[in-house]
Design a protein around this motif. Structure first.
Motif, PDB file in Angstrom:
ATOM      1  N   VAL A 149       0.838  -1.199  -0.002  1.00  0.00           N
ATOM      2  CA  VAL A 149      -0.080   0.156   0.100  1.00  0.00           C
ATOM      3  C   VAL A 149       0.962   1.150  -0.136  1.00  0.00           C
ATOM      4  O   VAL A 149       0.502   2.132  -0.676  1.00  0.00           O
ATOM      5  CB  VAL A 149      -0.784  -0.074   1.093  1.00  0.00           C
ATOM      6  CG1 VAL A 149      -1.643   1.596   1.453  1.00  0.00           C
ATOM      7  CG2 VAL A 149      -1.897  -1.198   0.865  1.00  0.00           C
ATOM      8  N   THR A 159      -1.682   3.538  -8.246  1.00  0.00           N
ATOM      9  CA  THR A 159      -2.931   3.148  -7.576  1.00  0.00           C
ATOM     10  C   THR A 159      -3.996   2.946  -8.995  1.00  0.00           C
ATOM     11  O   THR A 159      -4.687   2.051  -8.890  1.00  0.00           O
ATOM     12  CB  THR A 159      -3.374   4.512  -7.065  1.00  0.00           C
ATOM     13  OG1 THR A 159      -2.426   4.751  -5.836  1.00  0.00           O
ATOM     14  CG2 THR A 159      -4.690   4.115  -6.415  1.00  0.00           C
ATOM     15  N   ILE A 199      -7.523  -3.354  -0.127  1.00  0.00           N
ATOM     16  CA  ILE A 199      -6.779  -2.230  -0.583  1.00  0.00           C
ATOM     17  C   ILE A 199      -7.600  -1.283  -1.371  1.00  0.00           C
ATOM     18  O   ILE A 199      -7.378  -0.110  -1.331  1.00  0.00           O
ATOM     19  CB  ILE A 199      -5.607  -2.666  -1.322  1.00  0.00           C
ATOM     20  CG1 ILE A 199      -4.748  -3.787  -0.765  1.00  0.00           C
ATOM     21  CG2 ILE A 199      -4.833  -1.620  -2.214  1.00  0.00           C
ATOM     22  CD1 ILE A 199      -3.672  -4.166  -1.435  1.00  0.00           C
ATOM     23  N   HIS A 202      -8.997   0.904   0.971  1.00  0.00           N
ATOM     24  CA  HIS A 202      -8.416   1.967   1.457  1.00  0.00           C
ATOM     25  C   HIS A 202      -8.029   3.293   0.349  1.00  0.00           C
ATOM     26  O   HIS A 202      -7.963   4.290   0.562  1.00  0.00           O
ATOM     27  CB  HIS A 202      -6.752   1.537   1.601  1.00  0.00           C
ATOM     28  CG  HIS A 202      -5.630   2.313   1.544  1.00  0.00           C
ATOM     29  ND1 HIS A 202      -5.199   3.107   2.637  1.00  0.00           N
ATOM     30  CD2 HIS A 202      -4.759   2.669   0.727  1.00  0.00           C
ATOM     31  CE1 HIS A 202      -4.300   3.862   2.281  1.00  0.00           C
ATOM     32  NE2 HIS A 202      -3.816   3.709   1.135  1.00  0.00           N
TER      33      HIS A 202
END
Length: 365
Positions: A149, A159, A199, A202
């Motif tokens: 991450v 990303t 993820i 997040h």
């Protein structure tokens, strides 16, 4: 930590959806026929676990590993062990009328130990516990997830590549009928999609200002219902095949991750001001604070109600007084709320008893 009302709303909806998927009526009319509307309702209730994983991702990477291990031990592992011990000795006796003597037999302990070695839940009437076993695995590999991450957060292009790449991977897995990823509800086979969704959570939370712009609410609602309608049509077609499968209905499908994201974005868009003194937001946060104990006990409560024919009586009442379309909606809504309220009351009682015991222990300490 001060609760974020938008995330707590998301947590509350996820809890209700999970109860719903465990209480919904079967879409199968007979061996070769399925109820299209009921299948659509089942699709709407398919992604509660994915939402929970995304919520985990929203805050997971703000923790140090030691602190995270301590929190997991206190708030997840110890309650899981206590619940499992109670379930091991009581649930078969309570729900299946099996004698308690069966649970002190050596074979019972051996079978339980073998199941635990495969990192699966060995307790009957507790099918939902697989989620906690997977959550513990996530915590164990936290340093690896954290490093990855941090790598993604260092560059927005990374990303974007991750979001697009994992979504394409899930689509390919759907097309292969899950033969590519062989995902399931336990152990390593659940860890991979769970990590992807964590993820995603997040990323969605970090960039929520981008995802929660003016049209976010109507777009997220449209995506959630339209994709689930498409999902029901795909599943209806798959039922007609010679070797049918229902993989597309699970939380680890490509449609599932988008629908879970839509719910996440919807909640973040509806409530944009964390920490507000709004009474409704406070009430949402209070209710959501009980979602873990509600989740933990909702299956035994469901099965206990079934032993007294409560779902059957409710079903008969709804379908004898309303059209099938309305009855389906009312039954699903009612049974979810009944189970949620019962679990909530039990959870409140246990929390207050725990506080009282802590005070008594403190007084004599």
């Amino acid at each position: 930590m001060k609760r974020n009302p938008s995330i707590e709303l998301c947590r509350l909806l996820a809890c209700l959806i999970v109860i719903g998927v465990h209480t919904s009526l079967s879409a199968a009319v007979n061996e070769h026929s399925w109820d299209t509307f009921r299948l659509f309702l089942n699709c709407l209730l398919a992604d509660g676990v994915a939402i929970f994983f995304m919520i985990t991702g929203a805050f997971l990477f703000n923790n140090g590993y030691c602190r995270l291990l301590k929190k997991t031990l206190k708030h997840i592992i110890i309650p899981l062990i206590i619940f499992s011990i109670i379930g091991f000795y009581c649930f078969d006796w309570l729900f299946d009328k099996q004698p308690l003597s069966l649970h002190i037999a050596a074979s019972k302990y051996i079978d339980t130990f073998r199941t635990l070695l495969s990192w699966q839940n060995p307790i009957s009437h507790s099918v939902h516990l697989w989620y906690l076993y997977v959550y513990i695995l996530v915590i164990l590999i936290y340093p690896l997830l954290k490093a990855f991450v941090d790598y993604l957060d260092a560059d927005t292009n990374r990303t974007k590549i991750f979001l697009i790449g994992t979504f394409i991977f899930l689509i390919m897995n759907d097309i292969s009928s899950n033969s590519l990823g062989t995902f399931s509800h336990h152990s390593i086979n659940a860890l991979v999609p769970a990590s992807i969704e964590i993820i995603w959570g997040h990323i969605l939370y970090k960039y929520q200002k981008i995802f929660t712009r003016k049209l976010a609410i109507p777009v997220s609602i449209f995506l959630f219902f339209s994709l689930n309608y498409l999902r029901s049509l795909i599943q209806l077609h798959r039922y007609s095949l010679e070797t049918p499968n229902n993989y597309i209905l699970f939380w680890y499908s490509s449609i599932g991750i988008i629908c879970a994201s839509a719910i996440f974005i919807f909640c973040c868009s509806v409530i944009k001001a964390p920490g507000s003194s709004n009474i409704i937001q406070k009430f949402i946060c209070w209710l959501a604070s009980y979602t873990f104990p509600v989740y933990l006990i909702h299956i035994p409560i469901r099965d206990l109600l079934a032993t007294y024919n409560v779902p059957t009586m409710l079903n008969h009442f709804m379908f004898s007084h309303f059209s099938e379309f309305i009855a389906d909606i009312l039954y699903n809504s009612s049974i979810v709320l009944i189970i949620f309220v019962i679990c909530l009351i039990i959870s409140i009682l246990f929390r207050n008893i725990k506080k009282l015991l802590n005070k008594v222990i403190h007084c004599f300490a």
